[in-house]
Write an enzyme that holds these catalytic residues in place. Sequence first.
Site, PDB file in Angstrom:
ATOM      1  N   HIS A  39       8.660 -22.112 -50.652  1.00 31.37           N
ATOM      2  CA  HIS A  39       8.727 -21.330 -49.421  1.00 31.37           C
ATOM      3  C   HIS A  39       9.131 -19.911 -49.814  1.00 31.37           C
ATOM      4  CE1 HIS A  39       9.284 -24.966 -46.488  1.00 31.37           C
ATOM      5  NE2 HIS A  39       8.008 -24.647 -46.646  1.00 31.37           N
ATOM      6  N   ASP A  41      11.000 -17.551 -48.879  1.00 35.52           N
ATOM      7  CA  ASP A  41      12.379 -17.053 -48.951  1.00 35.52           C
ATOM      8  C   ASP A  41      13.085 -17.516 -50.225  1.00 35.52           C
ATOM      9  OD1 ASP A  41      12.142 -19.589 -47.619  1.00 35.52           O
ATOM     10  OD2 ASP A  41      14.243 -19.460 -46.998  1.00 35.52           O
ATOM     11  N   ASP A 188      16.740 -26.212 -49.831  1.00 40.03           N
ATOM     12  CA  ASP A 188      16.558 -26.635 -48.441  1.00 40.03           C
ATOM     13  C   ASP A 188      16.289 -28.135 -48.402  1.00 40.03           C
ATOM     14  OD1 ASP A 188      16.610 -23.920 -48.144  1.00 40.03           O
ATOM     15  OD2 ASP A 188      14.578 -23.733 -47.319  1.00 40.03           O
TER      16      ASP A 188
END
Length: 285
Positions: A39, A41, A188
Amino acid sequence: MVRRGSDTLLFDCGEGAQQQMMRARTGFSVDAIFVTHWHADHFLGILGLVQTLSFNGRTDPLPIYGPEWVTGFLTTLRHISRFNLKFPVSATELRDGDWVRFDGYTVHAFATNHGIASLGYVLAEDTRPGRFNREQAIALGVPPGPLFGKIQRGETVSVQKDGTTVSVSPDDVMGRPRPGRKVVYTGDTRPLPGGMPEIAWDADLLIHDATYDESEAGRAAEFAHATAKEAGAAATQARAGTLALVHLSSRYTGAPGHIADAHETFGGKVIAPDDLEMIEIPYRD
Ligand SMILES: [Zn+2]
Ligand SMILES: [Zn+2]
């Protein structure tokens, strides 16, 4: 960023990472980058960092480790970079259970639960030898000097004591081996269905996704993140020393709610570090 001895490792490298490294005055001598998942980020900062390293004349290789698509990422990086890389960058795909060996420690990968291929990482130091009992060694007839070092390196030595030859082994004068330090970074993730893997147990520091507080537990499930309370439960199950709550959604202006939530499920120390905050991890004992 984890700095240990002369090594500097990045675990994820978000947008603006190199500016943050400048502000923190860490220098750019990164030895390896471990990406948890693809992802944006978590990896956008690699582009700027690699360009700067190349511009600065780096020649040392830079290994990038990550889940599935790490080689695709490197190909993409080369395609979109309108400059010649002056140093070798490598991509190595890791899977659950894989590990990378460094001098004195190992980085282990474990599967996380984020809706796409994703990994968490455990940095586990080697076990340290027990404490050397100098007085005991002297009492057994070992003269201070080179023989001390031999015993500390695991050798048995022979010495003269009261006219007879006696052997002194490390067991005679060394305490029990002492644990190394351990840092766990989940990236995450939802709580792991099987709980935190054994390799992550007894971490001195568990850095866990805590995107949402308990009022938004539904969103956490929907977007495959954890709440602070869930991070606390993971810390309890893994017997972590300190829990660091990270990746807090920008909708929150502070972390007091998250910290209170985490304390509902975890009795240890809970922190929500600010950007650029440094945490020293002492040895246990
Ligand atoms: Zn993500
Ligand atoms: Zn993220």
